[in-house]
Enzyme design. Sequence first.
Site, PDB file in Angstrom:
ATOM      1  N   HIS A 119      27.289 -74.676   2.253  1.00 54.56           N
ATOM      2  CA  HIS A 119      26.402 -75.107   1.174  1.00 54.56           C
ATOM      3  C   HIS A 119      27.304 -75.541   0.014  1.00 54.56           C
ATOM      4  O   HIS A 119      28.419 -75.025  -0.138  1.00 54.56           O
ATOM      5  CB  HIS A 119      25.560 -73.890   0.763  1.00 54.56           C
ATOM      6  CG  HIS A 119      24.468 -74.158  -0.203  1.00 54.56           C
ATOM      7  ND1 HIS A 119      24.682 -74.274  -1.553  1.00 54.56           N
ATOM      8  CD2 HIS A 119      23.131 -74.310  -0.024  1.00 54.56           C
ATOM      9  CE1 HIS A 119      23.527 -74.481  -2.157  1.00 54.56           C
ATOM     10  NE2 HIS A 119      22.568 -74.503  -1.256  1.00 54.56           N
ATOM     11  N   ASP A 196      29.259 -65.932   2.864  1.00 51.43           N
ATOM     12  CA  ASP A 196      28.093 -66.336   2.093  1.00 51.43           C
ATOM     13  C   ASP A 196      26.857 -65.898   2.886  1.00 51.43           C
ATOM     14  O   ASP A 196      26.482 -66.530   3.878  1.00 51.43           O
ATOM     15  CB  ASP A 196      28.128 -67.856   1.895  1.00 51.43           C
ATOM     16  CG  ASP A 196      26.870 -68.388   1.232  1.00 51.43           C
ATOM     17  OD1 ASP A 196      25.934 -67.595   0.994  1.00 51.43           O
ATOM     18  OD2 ASP A 196      26.822 -69.599   0.958  1.00 51.43           O
ATOM     19  N   GLN A 199      21.648 -66.813   3.372  1.00 54.26           N
ATOM     20  CA  GLN A 199      20.601 -66.975   4.394  1.00 54.26           C
ATOM     21  C   GLN A 199      20.428 -65.720   5.235  1.00 54.26           C
ATOM     22  O   GLN A 199      19.322 -65.330   5.581  1.00 54.26           O
ATOM     23  CB  GLN A 199      20.937 -68.158   5.311  1.00 54.26           C
ATOM     24  CG  GLN A 199      20.868 -69.503   4.615  1.00 54.26           C
ATOM     25  CD  GLN A 199      19.474 -69.805   4.078  1.00 54.26           C
ATOM     26  OE1 GLN A 199      18.463 -69.387   4.629  1.00 54.26           O
ATOM     27  NE2 GLN A 199      19.411 -70.532   2.979  1.00 54.26           N
ATOM     28  N   LYS A 222      16.010 -65.399  -1.985  1.00 48.43           N
ATOM     29  CA  LYS A 222      15.937 -65.750  -0.557  1.00 48.43           C
ATOM     30  C   LYS A 222      15.709 -64.513   0.303  1.00 48.43           C
ATOM     31  O   LYS A 222      15.729 -64.586   1.522  1.00 48.43           O
ATOM     32  CB  LYS A 222      17.226 -66.442  -0.117  1.00 48.43           C
ATOM     33  CG  LYS A 222      17.421 -67.814  -0.746  1.00 48.43           C
ATOM     34  CD  LYS A 222      18.676 -68.443  -0.220  1.00 48.43           C
ATOM     35  CE  LYS A 222      19.145 -69.591  -1.079  1.00 48.43           C
ATOM     36  NZ  LYS A 222      18.269 -70.757  -1.020  1.00 48.43           N
ATOM     37  N   CYS A 362      21.725 -79.520   0.329  1.00 47.93           N
ATOM     38  CA  CYS A 362      22.920 -79.109  -0.432  1.00 47.93           C
ATOM     39  C   CYS A 362      24.104 -78.857   0.505  1.00 47.93           C
ATOM     40  O   CYS A 362      24.885 -77.914   0.286  1.00 47.93           O
ATOM     41  CB  CYS A 362      22.659 -77.863  -1.277  1.00 47.93           C
ATOM     42  SG  CYS A 362      21.399 -78.105  -2.500  1.00 47.93           S
TER      43      CYS A 362
HETATM   44  N1  PLP Z   1      24.539 -70.400   0.112  1.00 55.02           N
HETATM   45  C1  PLP Z   1      23.613 -70.800   1.000  1.00 55.02           C
HETATM   46  C2  PLP Z   1      23.939 -70.825   2.459  1.00 55.02           C
HETATM   47  C3  PLP Z   1      22.346 -71.203   0.554  1.00 55.02           C
HETATM   48  O1  PLP Z   1      21.418 -71.602   1.431  1.00 55.02           O
HETATM   49  C4  PLP Z   1      22.090 -71.184  -0.840  1.00 55.02           C
HETATM   50  C5  PLP Z   1      20.785 -71.658  -1.367  1.00 55.02           C
HETATM   51  O2  PLP Z   1      20.155 -72.525  -0.794  1.00 55.02           O
HETATM   52  C6  PLP Z   1      23.071 -70.727  -1.716  1.00 55.02           C
HETATM   53  C7  PLP Z   1      24.285 -70.349  -1.205  1.00 55.02           C
HETATM   54  C8  PLP Z   1      22.819 -70.635  -3.195  1.00 55.02           C
HETATM   55  O3  PLP Z   1      22.067 -69.493  -3.500  1.00 55.02           O
HETATM   56  P1  PLP Z   1      21.501 -69.208  -4.977  1.00 55.02           P
HETATM   57  O4  PLP Z   1      20.233 -69.995  -5.089  1.00 55.02           O
HETATM   58  O5  PLP Z   1      21.246 -67.746  -5.016  1.00 55.02           O
HETATM   59  O6  PLP Z   1      22.530 -69.598  -5.953  1.00 55.02           O
END
Ligand code: PLP
Length: 404
Positions: A119, A196, A199, A222, A362
């Site tokens: 992302h 990360d 998800q 999420k 993204c």
């Molecule tokens: N990492 C992944 C894999 C995501 O899907 C997202 C959000 O779509 C993020 C990071 C960013 O998360 P946050 O909205 O908490 O900043």
Amino acid sequence: MTWKPDEIRRLFPAFVNGGAGVYLDNAATTQVPDCVLDAVGGFERGGRANIRRGLYPLSLQATEAFEEARAAVGRYLGAADPREIVFTSGATAAINLVAHAFGDTLGPGDEVAISEAEHHSNIVPWQMLRERRGVGLKILPVDARGRPDPDRLEAAITARCRLIAVTHCSNVTGAVTDVAPIAARARQVGALLLLDGAQMAAHGPLDAAALGADFYVISGHKMFGPTGVGALWAGRDILQRMPPFLGGGEMIRAVTFEHTDYAPPPQRFEAGTPPVAQAIGLGAAATWLMDQDWDAAGRHEARLTRGLLEGVRDLEDARVIGPLENENRIGVVSIAVDGVHSHDICHILGERGIAVRGGHHCAQPLMERLGLEATTRASLALYTTDSETAAFLDALGDAIRILR
Ligand code: PLP
């Protein structure tokens, strides 16, 4: 035990009121159960106070609730000590925290490795670190299905690598990363590993340390929690070695004009008033998630995912982007339709009350690698029903017929 999503949905006002409709955009944000709303509302309505400094009962209670939330999030991520949890405003902020606090200890000659599946939140902070500190940025390629390729670790993760930052699960393809070989490579070259988990964290409790991670980041909104909150998990020794990122109140022990002594972690990384109500909500979400029957919920999600994979296969001109097999994946299913833009599909589905996401999600470098501009993504959660995925497949078929 059979999983009963209809019973779970009763806990979610957005479904009880019908406001959420057919909601298949859970990878973007999930709905919120009553217990989380009650926790946030209880704090706000009961008379709120700022935490830590106040010596009157309301402030002491607020501090206690905030620290209990930290402990709950810690339990959810398998932390050995609640002080391993730093509250942030989200997964993006948690990655930026590491990119500054840990990243700024690096310099020319050091490298950070990320994968092609990331992302933007796990790409841009490292590019900014490269600009700031002259740190090299290496890219671990993905395989044809979009999963970081364990066979190509050696070229991307060299002896100069200090940190590997990869997604635990792709928000585009739903592929769960094979973490073990990456963690082994990290140990071999002496690098730290950041996962990360934005998800993954909505799919059950986990043990970040047992996965081989040194840093694990999550996103409240999420995982059935409030927006504006997330967390970073890291071992105490690592947090203790890291300098602060943001300066201000609460992250200090003592301040003079000449010098500041920093507070120990996690406060060192929580400058200013933290998102108190949101953190309390995230703690409630983690506690609720820990109470769920994840074997049954996992089987339910896998069955619905299989239905989506098979349903898309039966549609002319549509194909699934990402793993076709129903293993090592979550219920995030991306679909490309030849000659049709995902925004047009999403628009038609939206008019039918079906919420799915279209676009690059993204993750533009991943889309480029997969030779696509955009996909239509349906993403499931533990409350998704058979009738929702059926409605989606029906509407998708109709949309393709209209648009082709
Ligand atoms: N990492 C992944 C894999 C995501 O899907 C997202 C959000 O779509 C993020 C990071 C960013 O998360 P946050 O909205 O908490 O900043």
